[in-house]
Design a protein around this motif. Structure first.
Motif, PDB file in Angstrom:
ATOM      1  N   ILE A 291       0.811  -1.214   0.000  1.00  9.00           N
ATOM      2  CA  ILE A 291       0.000   0.000   0.000  1.00  9.00           C
ATOM      3  C   ILE A 291       0.846   1.268   0.000  1.00  9.00           C
ATOM      4  N   ALA A 292       2.165   1.119   0.008  1.00 16.50           N
ATOM      5  CA  ALA A 292       3.042   2.288   0.076  1.00 16.50           C
ATOM      6  C   ALA A 292       2.900   3.163  -1.164  1.00 16.50           C
ATOM      7  N   ILE A 293       2.887   4.465  -0.921  1.00 16.97           N
ATOM      8  CA  ILE A 293       2.917   5.454  -1.999  1.00 16.97           C
ATOM      9  C   ILE A 293       4.155   6.308  -1.750  1.00 16.97           C
ATOM     10  N   ALA A 294       5.164   6.106  -2.570  1.00 15.57           N
ATOM     11  CA  ALA A 294       6.462   6.733  -2.325  1.00 15.57           C
ATOM     12  C   ALA A 294       6.364   8.251  -2.208  1.00 15.57           C
ATOM     13  N   GLU A 295       5.486   8.844  -2.998  1.00  9.11           N
ATOM     14  CA  GLU A 295       5.376  10.307  -3.001  1.00  9.11           C
ATOM     15  C   GLU A 295       4.770  10.864  -1.709  1.00  9.11           C
ATOM     16  N   ARG A 296       4.147  10.001  -0.926  1.00  8.91           N
ATOM     17  CA  ARG A 296       3.468  10.489   0.285  1.00  8.91           C
ATOM     18  C   ARG A 296       4.172  10.050   1.569  1.00  8.91           C
ATOM     19  N   VAL A 297       5.350   9.479   1.463  1.00  9.07           N
ATOM     20  CA  VAL A 297       6.062   9.024   2.653  1.00  9.07           C
ATOM     21  C   VAL A 297       6.433  10.213   3.535  1.00  9.07           C
ATOM     22  N   ASN A 298       6.142  10.079   4.825  1.00 10.87           N
ATOM     23  CA  ASN A 298       6.462  11.126   5.799  1.00 10.87           C
ATOM     24  C   ASN A 298       6.989  10.432   7.061  1.00 10.87           C
ATOM     25  N   PRO A 299       8.302  10.158   7.137  1.00  6.05           N
ATOM     26  CA  PRO A 299       8.856   9.392   8.270  1.00  6.05           C
ATOM     27  C   PRO A 299       8.535   9.986   9.638  1.00  6.05           C
ATOM     28  N   LYS A 300       8.559  11.317   9.773  1.00  4.31           N
ATOM     29  CA  LYS A 300       8.289  11.918  11.075  1.00  4.31           C
ATOM     30  C   LYS A 300       6.856  11.659  11.517  1.00  4.31           C
ATOM     31  N   ALA A 301       5.912  11.825  10.589  1.00  6.04           N
ATOM     32  CA  ALA A 301       4.512  11.563  10.935  1.00  6.04           C
ATOM     33  C   ALA A 301       4.300  10.086  11.228  1.00  6.04           C
ATOM     34  N   GLN A 302       5.003   9.220  10.478  1.00 10.15           N
ATOM     35  CA  GLN A 302       4.866   7.776  10.697  1.00 10.15           C
ATOM     36  C   GLN A 302       5.330   7.398  12.095  1.00 10.15           C
ATOM     37  N   LYS A 303       6.446   7.962  12.538  1.00  7.57           N
ATOM     38  CA  LYS A 303       6.969   7.637  13.860  1.00  7.57           C
ATOM     39  C   LYS A 303       6.063   8.176  14.962  1.00  7.57           C
ATOM     40  N   ARG A 304       5.359   9.297  14.701  1.00 10.36           N
ATOM     41  CA  ARG A 304       4.407   9.793  15.692  1.00 10.36           C
ATOM     42  C   ARG A 304       3.220   8.839  15.820  1.00 10.36           C
TER      43      ARG A 304
END
Length: 273
Positions: A210-223
């Motif tokens: 389901i990954a969309i490379a253009e929408r990756v946000n590591p900081k938001a993911q870790k939150r």
């Protein structure tokens, strides 16, 4: 005073503070550090005292006060029981005190209750099951003691299935069969029950697909999915501390509206020590 961490013994301690004039200081037995000065009293569950305090709280306390007491008592900080005890005494003197957010005690308890409630909400999306002989097994390590709060959600969602959720940090297990719930204390399960199976592999495949490379946000993911929980999230196995563009989007792990146990309601679930 020392108690086992349960609401039953905690409310017994509340009664003893009133009846025996004991100081309003209480620790979980597991958190107390022995020293040469203090001689703590071990609290034992007294059903009559427990029911007396429970009825009084249900009659007098605001709903938000009952919520904060129940959730705050499950906070992992060693001083949380003493804070909740003094909060309870303050609410008995004036039930409206629970809304006085200028009081440092009220603010401290409210903050801790919110932390436990937030972690409960997170773990609705962080529980991963594997299957063995028709029983679904999961292992978690939450910061706080939240198994009882998770029980109503998973019992309803998997009402026709048998499952176990192990809190590895506290060695507690939530057992369910046909919607019936039991909390078991001090339980060790065979590690082989949690070995990856086709369900885990399917979840990993879904996570990455389901990954969309253009929408990756590591900081938001870790939150949304803190690193301290990754140990029991199979989809994060082998990932670096930062997600690469091939990894899932930042909205994974969020859940919609969920019904959790109401204050004091969790007492209907049997406990076995």
């Amino acid at each position: 005073m020392l108690f086992d961490g349960s609401l039953e013994e905690f409310l017994t301690a509340v009664a003893k503070v009133y009846l025996e004039k004991m100081p309003p200081v209480i620790y979980r037995t597991a958190d107390f550090q022995l020293n040469l000065i203090d001689e703590p009293v071990r609290i034992s569950y007294d059903e009559s005292l427990f029911l007396r305090v429970q009825r009084a709280m249900e009659e007098k306390f605001l709903e938000e006060a009952l919520h904060d007491i129940h959730y705050g008592l499950c906070h992992s900080a060693p001083d949380s029981p003493s804070l909740i005890l003094n909060y309870t005494l303050a609410c008995f003197k004036n039930p409206r005190q629970a809304q006085n957010f200028q009081d440092p005690l009220i603010m401290a308890v409210t903050k801790r209750a919110r932390q436990v409630s937030l972690e409960t909400h997170r773990f609705v999306g962080f529980v991963r099951f594997s299957e063995k002989n028709g029983v679904y097994f999961s292992k978690i390590e939450p910061d706080h003691d939240i198994l009882a709060f998770l029980a109503p959600h998973f019992a309803e969602r998997f009402s026709t299935q048998r499952f176990m959720i192990l809190d590895e940090k506290r060695k507690k297990v939530l057992l369910s069969q046909n919607g019936d719930i039991v909390l078991v204390e001090k339980s060790d399960l065979d590690p082989s029950l949690f070995e990856p199976d086709e369900y885990i592999q399917s979840w990993r495949t879904y996570f990455h697909s389901i990954a969309i490379a253009e929408r990756v946000n590591p900081k938001a993911q870790k939150r949304s999915m803190p690193r301290r929980y990754w140990k029991n999230l199979p989809e994060t196995e082998g990932l670096p501390l930062s997600f690469s563009p091939e990894k899932p989007p930042d909205n994974l792990g969020r859940s919609s509206s969920v019904e959790f146990a109401t204050p004091l309601e969790i007492l209907k679930y049997p406990r076995f020590d």
